[in-house]
Each structure stands twice: as C-alpha cells, then as structure tokens.
Design a protein around this motif. Structure first.
Motif, short mmCIF file in Angstrom:
data_model
loop_
_atom_site.label_atom_id
_atom_site.label_comp_id
_atom_site.label_asym_id
_atom_site.label_seq_id
_atom_site.Cartn_x
_atom_site.Cartn_y
_atom_site.Cartn_z
N ILE A 6 1.08 -1.58 0.04
CA ILE A 6 -0.15 -0.16 0.13
C ILE A 6 1.12 1.44 0.09
O ILE A 6 0.98 2.52 -0.69
N ARG A 7 2.29 1.23 0.57
CA ARG A 7 2.55 2.52 1.20
C ARG A 7 3.24 2.88 0.00
O ARG A 7 3.59 3.70 -0.64
N LYS A 8 4.33 1.59 -0.48
CA LYS A 8 5.23 1.89 -2.26
C LYS A 8 3.49 2.42 -3.00
O LYS A 8 4.09 3.21 -3.93
N ALA A 9 2.72 1.86 -3.81
CA ALA A 9 1.98 3.04 -4.10
C ALA A 9 1.03 4.01 -3.50
O ALA A 9 0.70 5.03 -4.54
N LEU A 10 1.23 4.99 -2.04
CA LEU A 10 1.16 5.50 -1.85
C LEU A 10 2.50 6.18 -2.34
O LEU A 10 1.79 7.89 -2.00
N SER A 11 3.05 5.93 -2.44
CA SER A 11 4.68 6.29 -3.32
C SER A 11 4.94 7.09 -4.76
O SER A 11 6.68 7.33 -4.28
N THR A 12 4.16 6.17 -5.27
CA THR A 12 5.20 6.12 -6.54
C THR A 12 3.74 6.80 -7.54
O THR A 12 3.47 6.54 -8.15
N ILE A 13 4.95 7.12 -8.42
CA ILE A 13 4.08 8.40 -9.35
C ILE A 13 4.09 7.54 -10.68
O ILE A 13 4.00 6.37 -10.80
N SER A 14 2.63 7.63 -11.03
CA SER A 14 2.08 7.57 -11.97
C SER A 14 2.33 7.94 -12.95
O SER A 14 1.33 9.17 -12.91
N PRO A 15 2.78 7.63 -13.94
CA PRO A 15 3.10 8.78 -15.44
C PRO A 15 2.02 9.12 -15.54
O PRO A 15 1.29 10.45 -15.90
N GLU A 16 0.59 8.24 -16.08
CA GLU A 16 -0.72 8.46 -16.19
C GLU A 16 -1.45 9.84 -15.63
O GLU A 16 -1.97 10.11 -16.15
N PHE A 17 -1.17 9.26 -14.16
CA PHE A 17 -2.28 10.37 -13.10
C PHE A 17 -1.35 11.53 -13.55
O PHE A 17 -1.60 12.73 -12.71
N SER B 191 -0.20 12.93 -7.41
CA SER B 191 0.06 12.04 -9.05
C SER B 191 0.57 10.79 -8.78
O SER B 191 1.00 9.79 -9.39
N ASN B 192 0.12 10.02 -7.30
CA ASN B 192 0.53 8.77 -7.13
C ASN B 192 -0.43 7.56 -7.63
O ASN B 192 -1.09 7.96 -7.82
N ILE B 193 -0.10 6.32 -7.61
CA ILE B 193 -0.65 5.46 -7.90
C ILE B 193 -1.94 5.39 -6.79
O ILE B 193 -3.17 4.83 -7.48
N LEU C 210 -1.99 18.99 4.67
CA LEU C 210 -1.23 17.81 3.61
C LEU C 210 -0.42 17.00 4.35
O LEU C 210 0.02 16.11 4.28
N ALA C 211 1.27 17.33 4.19
CA ALA C 211 2.18 17.02 4.64
C ALA C 211 2.35 16.73 5.66
O ALA C 211 2.69 15.45 6.07
N SER C 212 1.41 17.06 6.61
CA SER C 212 1.77 16.44 7.87
C SER C 212 0.62 15.42 8.33
O SER C 212 0.61 14.06 9.29
N ASN C 213 -0.53 15.20 6.76
CA ASN C 213 -1.00 14.18 7.37
C ASN C 213 -1.48 13.03 6.34
O ASN C 213 -1.72 12.04 6.09
N PHE C 214 -0.80 12.56 5.17
CA PHE C 214 -0.56 11.88 4.19
C PHE C 214 1.02 11.58 3.86
O PHE C 214 1.35 12.74 3.87
N PHE C 215 1.12 10.02 3.68
CA PHE C 215 2.01 9.73 3.09
C PHE C 215 2.67 10.49 2.05
O PHE C 215 1.95 10.75 0.68
N ASN C 216 4.00 11.24 1.55
CA ASN C 216 4.15 11.01 0.44
C ASN C 216 3.35 11.62 -1.31
O ASN C 216 3.10 10.84 -1.44
#
Length: 504
Positions: A246-257, A271-273, A494-500
């Motif tokens: 889950i955290r990987k998807a939260l921190s990996t940018i999706s080119p499409e998004f 614009s992460n997954i 946003l920075a303090s409440n959401f990962f990456n």
C-alpha cells in the motif's frame, strides 16, 4: 463445540451507499443540513457525490438489532429529505451529463478540503459516472472472547496472532468471493453511461441494456474492476506485506496520473498510484478501530486488525434494507468457515484464478453449466457451490451452532445454487420483463414504495430517532469548530497527514 457459542458475540456492521433522486434526476440539492454534517456525522455521510448518501451502522452482535438500526436510519433520512427518494439499485439510472454529478462538499476545514480534493482526483482519474455506482460493505469482527481461548492466549504475541488470523480469513474470502457475487449480485443491467461497446448486451429501453447471464456488472470490468483500477494489488500474505505494498503505491508516481496533475484546472491530492489508502478498491480489506492517525495503515500497524470489510455486495432492491437476512446469515457463516479453514498464501497462479472466477461470475454467473477454475482444473459452479455449503453445514454441526435460522438460510442458498432463477439478478430481470417497465421506472417504483412506507411510519416508532437527531446536530457543531480551528495552511495539513504527498 465450546468455540461455537463464542460466535454469538461476533459483531457485524453495514455501510450502505444510495443516491438521492429528485423527480427523474439525480438530486442537485446540497447534502441536507437537517441530517447533519457529511464530514462529522458518524451515521450519515456522503460517498463520492453530494447526492450519494452513505449510511453507516455501528457494529451489533445481533442481526435483528443491526437491521432495526438500518431501518430506523433510513426512516430518519426519509422523514428529513422531503420530496426526494433513494435509488434502490447499485447501478444508477441514466445520468444525462456528468455535470449533473456534483462532487461531495465537506466545508472549509483542512480535512473537509482534502476530502473534496481527493474526490476531484477520483473524477479526473476514473470519471464521475463510475463513482456513482453504489453497494453495501459488510464489516465483521471476531468475538473478543475468542482471544481468551487457550489456543490463542498462550501465543507470545497476541496482536500478531490476531493479524495472522484475520489475514487468513481475508485470503479465504477472496477465494470464495465468486459465491458472494453469485448470491448477492443484482446489477445485470447497465445504462448507456457505462457501455463502452455493445458486447452481448440486449436493450431494455433507450437508456439501458442487460447482459443475459450477468450477476454483478458492478463488480465486472464495466464497473469497479475496470482497467484503471486494476493496476495494483496489495499482498494478503501478512499485515506487514500488505502495508509495504500500500505504501509503495502511495509513494510511486503514476505517469498517467501525472498528466492529470500537469493539465490545467485538473485537481488531485497527488499524482501517485493511490492518492490515499481509501482509493485502493479491493474486495476485502483489513480494518482498524484506531483513530490516532488519519492514515489507516498507521492505525493498523499500531493496534493491529480489529475487523474485516467485505465490499462486493450489491444493493438488493427487493429488501428495504438493501440486503437479505439469509445473505447476512450466510456471509457470517462463510466468514466463520474461512476462520476454521486452513489458508495457504495466495500464489500468482491462484490470484489469477480468483480474478478470472470473479469476472466470469459477475458477467456470466447464471449461464447453464458455467465452469470455474479451482486448483488449475475446471469445476462447475453448482458443484463447487454445493461443496462449500456441505462443508459449512458440517462445520455448523461440529461447533454446535445449528439453529432453525441457519437451517433455513442454508436451504435458501442451496436453492440459489441449484437454480440461477432464484438469484436476485435473475429476479430483477424477470420482474422488469413482467412489469414491462424501463430500468428507471422500475427503480423509481420500488423507491417510491419504500418512501411511502417510511413517510407513514411515525417518529414514535423509531427506537433511535433521538440518537440520530442529536448526532446530526452535534456533527454540525463539530464541523463549525473544525473550520474555526484551521491553524495550518492546507499544504502543511496535507504534508503532516498523508504519506508522500507526491509532486505537490
């Protein structure tokens, strides 16, 4: 046998999404203040759209109490929404323009603004129409007293033991999800909003068509399982593996998004997954009761899994509550069966089989002689379904919980497995055919019948009226005080409440 009695104190809760309709259109009016703040009311909120109510029950030990609360909650809403009615089916009626789908508003607090921006991201990523599909989520927690049993209490790390057991249930539920789709699917009809090609569809009217043997198109690649949402799957091997994914998807940018992010006037949290964890649309989810953090995985890591959420149930228009009592009983029995059954880790091959079975049943579940995949071999749906019911029936005897209610429930489920004409999806198509109505007129006829029932019901008959009323009033005060307390900027929040938070 002693273990069986403990299951009387397991808890069930329901979340139910429904669209507010006005006349023949999706309601354009804001979320009614009289039913509280969508941001802060724990019983009535909104899902994606301003007109999409989400009803949330607390967890109950008794199914009767649960359904009574849900009934009273619907009564409270109907008494307060004046001339509107609630659409009783998972697939919305034809919506002329996506501009008629207003994204939910949550006020001007940082939390409210973040919820709004997340939904703008969903609209930009997947389109508004898909987000208006509604369903039921079934929340289940094992009885607390079960952890006092010797087999568990002697474990060195009880939290880890609980997590492992819940993940074992999640894996098994995934294996049997095709059965949930077959038994509860009630969306064999789509409107033009969802049809990309005319693959095997038959027209009902100018706005809607059906797929002859479909059970739950909501859970097919026409609905929530569409390709945009299938890009990523989190492991169910263990809580740790699940959170890593889950955290990987939260921190990996999706080119499409990322293209959405750079387009003018297009909004999303990042614009992460996944923008946030809620965006991960899976059939089953581990859940925590923890409220320390806004990030679910943080609460899961801190306190462990408290309950599971099953998300693949369609709204049943033949029941006022949207779910049939036999189905409630059966899903609980299936979860207990998943608890006792061994649960190997899911191999890539098995994950593929699970997806194939789910898509096959959602689109062709009532086809005579339909074959599913089990351990690399073909098996008729009816054979596998009967095997599962027989195994559950044996388990019920082994743990000593057989009752008239369970007997009747298993009998009804057998009838559905034996004859697809007994399934809700088949009944829906037969009913529409018999009534010679359009999809919209059929849905409206049922909705108005339920609305009339609630309008006639007196407030004095509602056990929970004062609780629901005070909860609505308190939620408005809570939202107002949150809006006064915006101490940090939105970007800081946003920075303090959401990962990456991606490339924001």
């Amino acid at each position: 046998k002693d273990l069986g009695k403990l299951f009387n104190s397991s808890k069930i809760g329901i979340e139910k999404e429904m669209l507010r309709m006005s006349g023949s259109d999706l309601s354009q009016s804001p979320h009614p203040r009289i039913i509280g703040s969508a941001l802060c009311n724990s019983f009535i909120t909104t899902d994606f759209a301003e007109a999409q109510l989400e009803l949330v029950t607390p967890p109950f030990e008794s199914k009767e109490s649960l359904m009574c609360f849900l009934d009273n909650l619907q009564h409270f809403i109907y008494k307060n929404i004046k001339n509107e009615y609630l659409w009783p089916l998972s697939i919305p009626p034809f919506i002329k323009s996506s501009s008629d789908i207003k994204i939910a508003e949550y006020g001007n607090s940082n939390l409210g603004l973040s919820k709004r921006l997340y939904r703008e991201g969903l609209a930009n990523r997947y389109g508004k129409h898909m987000q208006t599909i509604s369903g039921i989520h079934f929340n289940y927690s094992l009885p607390e007293s079960i952890w006092e049993e010797e087999i568990f209490s002697k474990q060195k790390d009880l939290k880890e033991c609980k997590n492992n057991i819940y993940f074992s249930i999640l894996r098994n539920l995934s294996r049997f999800n095709w059965m949930i789709l077959y038994l509860t699917g009630c969306s064999p009809i789509l409107t033009r909003n969802f049809l990309r090609e005319d693959r095997n569809f038959t027209k009902i009217d100018n706005e809607s068509s059906f797929m002859r043997n479909a059970t739950s198109l909501r859970m097919s690649d026409f609905g929530y399982q569409n390709s945009n949402r299938k890009k990523f799957t989190a492991s169910l091997d263990s809580l740790e593996d699940y959170i890593v994914d889950i955290r990987k998807a939260l921190s990996t940018i999706s080119p499409e998004f990322q293209e959405i992010q750079s387009a003018k006037h297009s909004a999303q949290l990042n614009s992460n997954i996944l923008q946030i964890e809620d965006e991960y649309y899976s059939i089953v989810r581990p859940k925590s009761n923890g409220t320390e953090s806004m990030i679910p995985s943080k609460n899961l890591l801190a306190g462990g899994v408290d309950y599971i959420e099953l998300r693949s149930i369609d709204l049943n228009p033949f029941e006022r509550g949207g779910i049939d009592n036999n189905v409630l009983t059966f899903i609980e029995l299936l979860i207990i069966f998943c608890f006792f059954r061994s649960s190997d880790l899911l191999t890539k091959h098995e994950l593929k089989e699970i997806k194939l079975n789910d898509i096959n049943v959602s689109m062709n579940g009532r086809e005579p002689g339909i074959l599913l995949k089990k351990e690399g071999k073909n098996i008729p749906l009816s054979t596998w379904g009967k095997e599962i019911i027989d195994q559950i029936s044996c388990l019920v005897d082994d743990i000593g919980i057989r009752s008239k209610e369970i007997e009747s429930c298993l009998g009804q489920i057998r009838l559905m497995i034996d004859d697809p004409n007994n399934t809700p999806s088949s009944k829906l198509l037969n009913d529409i055919n018999k009534e010679k109505l359009s999809y919209f007129d059929y849905g409206r006829m049922i909705a108005e019948k339920y609305r009339d029932h609630y309008h006639k019901m007196d407030i004095s008959q509602n056990r929970f009226w004062s609780d629901l009323d005070s909860s609505a009033k308190e939620s408005l005060k809570s939202q107002a005080s949150m809006e006064e307390l915006n101490e940090e900027t939105f970007n800081q929040f946003l920075a303090s409440n959401f990962f990456n938070d991606g490339d924001r």
